[in-house]
Design a protein around this motif. Structure first.
Motif, mmCIF file in Angstrom:
data_model
loop_
_atom_site.group_PDB
_atom_site.id
_atom_site.type_symbol
_atom_site.label_atom_id
_atom_site.label_comp_id
_atom_site.label_asym_id
_atom_site.label_seq_id
_atom_site.Cartn_x
_atom_site.Cartn_y
_atom_site.Cartn_z
ATOM 1 N N LEU A 1 52.121 11.057 -45.307
ATOM 2 C CA LEU A 1 52.807 10.102 -46.176
ATOM 3 C C LEU A 1 52.539 10.418 -47.646
ATOM 4 C CD1 LEU A 1 54.443 7.576 -46.784
ATOM 5 C CD2 LEU A 1 52.354 6.231 -46.440
ATOM 6 N N VAL A 2 51.296 10.719 -47.969
ATOM 7 C CA VAL A 2 50.946 11.053 -49.358
ATOM 8 C C VAL A 2 51.715 12.289 -49.808
ATOM 9 C CG1 VAL A 2 49.065 11.790 -50.883
ATOM 10 C CG2 VAL A 2 48.688 9.934 -49.241
ATOM 11 N N ASP A 3 51.774 13.309 -48.959
ATOM 12 C CA ASP A 3 52.525 14.531 -49.292
ATOM 13 C C ASP A 3 54.003 14.210 -49.528
ATOM 14 O OD1 ASP A 3 50.238 16.075 -49.075
ATOM 15 O OD2 ASP A 3 50.659 16.710 -47.015
ATOM 16 N N ALA A 4 54.583 13.379 -48.664
ATOM 17 C CA ALA A 4 55.993 13.013 -48.788
ATOM 18 C C ALA A 4 56.226 12.243 -50.085
ATOM 19 C CB ALA A 4 56.441 12.173 -47.583
ATOM 20 N N LEU A 5 55.344 11.324 -50.410
ATOM 21 C CA LEU A 5 55.496 10.550 -51.643
ATOM 22 C C LEU A 5 55.398 11.459 -52.865
ATOM 23 C CD1 LEU A 5 53.456 7.365 -50.729
ATOM 24 C CD2 LEU A 5 55.913 7.487 -51.186
ATOM 25 N N GLN A 6 54.485 12.428 -52.793
ATOM 26 C CA GLN A 6 54.344 13.356 -53.916
ATOM 27 C C GLN A 6 55.618 14.175 -54.105
ATOM 28 O OE1 GLN A 6 51.011 16.124 -53.783
ATOM 29 N NE2 GLN A 6 50.777 15.868 -55.970
ATOM 30 N N ARG A 7 56.195 14.647 -52.985
ATOM 31 C CA ARG A 7 57.448 15.408 -53.059
ATOM 32 C C ARG A 7 58.577 14.540 -53.626
ATOM 33 N NH1 ARG A 7 55.904 17.134 -47.957
ATOM 34 N NH2 ARG A 7 57.447 15.786 -46.975
ATOM 35 N N LEU A 8 58.671 13.302 -53.166
ATOM 36 C CA LEU A 8 59.716 12.401 -53.648
ATOM 37 C C LEU A 8 59.562 12.112 -55.134
ATOM 38 C CD1 LEU A 8 59.861 9.925 -50.644
ATOM 39 C CD2 LEU A 8 61.712 11.433 -51.396
ATOM 40 N N GLN A 9 58.325 11.942 -55.576
ATOM 41 C CA GLN A 9 58.080 11.651 -56.993
ATOM 42 C C GLN A 9 58.353 12.894 -57.854
ATOM 43 O OE1 GLN A 9 55.155 8.901 -58.234
ATOM 44 N NE2 GLN A 9 56.680 7.679 -57.201
ATOM 45 N N ASP A 10 58.009 14.061 -57.338
ATOM 46 C CA ASP A 10 58.261 15.298 -58.083
ATOM 47 C C ASP A 10 59.760 15.549 -58.228
ATOM 48 O OD1 ASP A 10 55.563 15.702 -58.320
ATOM 49 O OD2 ASP A 10 55.441 17.280 -56.793
ATOM 50 N N GLY A 11 60.537 15.067 -57.258
ATOM 51 C CA GLY A 11 61.967 15.294 -57.267
ATOM 52 C C GLY A 11 62.747 14.382 -58.204
#
Length: 82
Positions: free
Chosen positions: A71-81
């Protein structure tokens, strides 16, 4: 842009009210198996996460996320995008 550690800390904080069993939270903690969340709990939690991080977590993405670390990895990807 928040770093991974601050995202993780916020996610752990957000899990607390839903952690009825008092499970110790790590990156490997699984939502369904370890926390024993049912689908309604997952929906409530996802809605809170989406509001907090101002992101949309697609159903496909939700299906792939089994652990806190994922979940943390996914949130980081979403925020980076953004």
């Amino acid at each position: 842009m928040p770093d991974r550690q601050s995202i993780y800390a916020k996610v752990v904080e957000m899990i607390a009210p839903f952690n009825k069993k008092g499970v110790s939270i790590t990156e490997a903690t699984r939502f369904a198996q370890d926390l024993e969340w049912d689908s309604l709990t997952v929906l409530d939690f996802v809605a809170n996460v989406e509001d907090e991080f101002d992101v949309i977590i697609s159903m496909n993405m939700q299906a792939e996320i089994e652990t806190v670390g994922q979940l943390v990895d996914a949130l980081q990807r979403l925020q980076d995008g953004k």
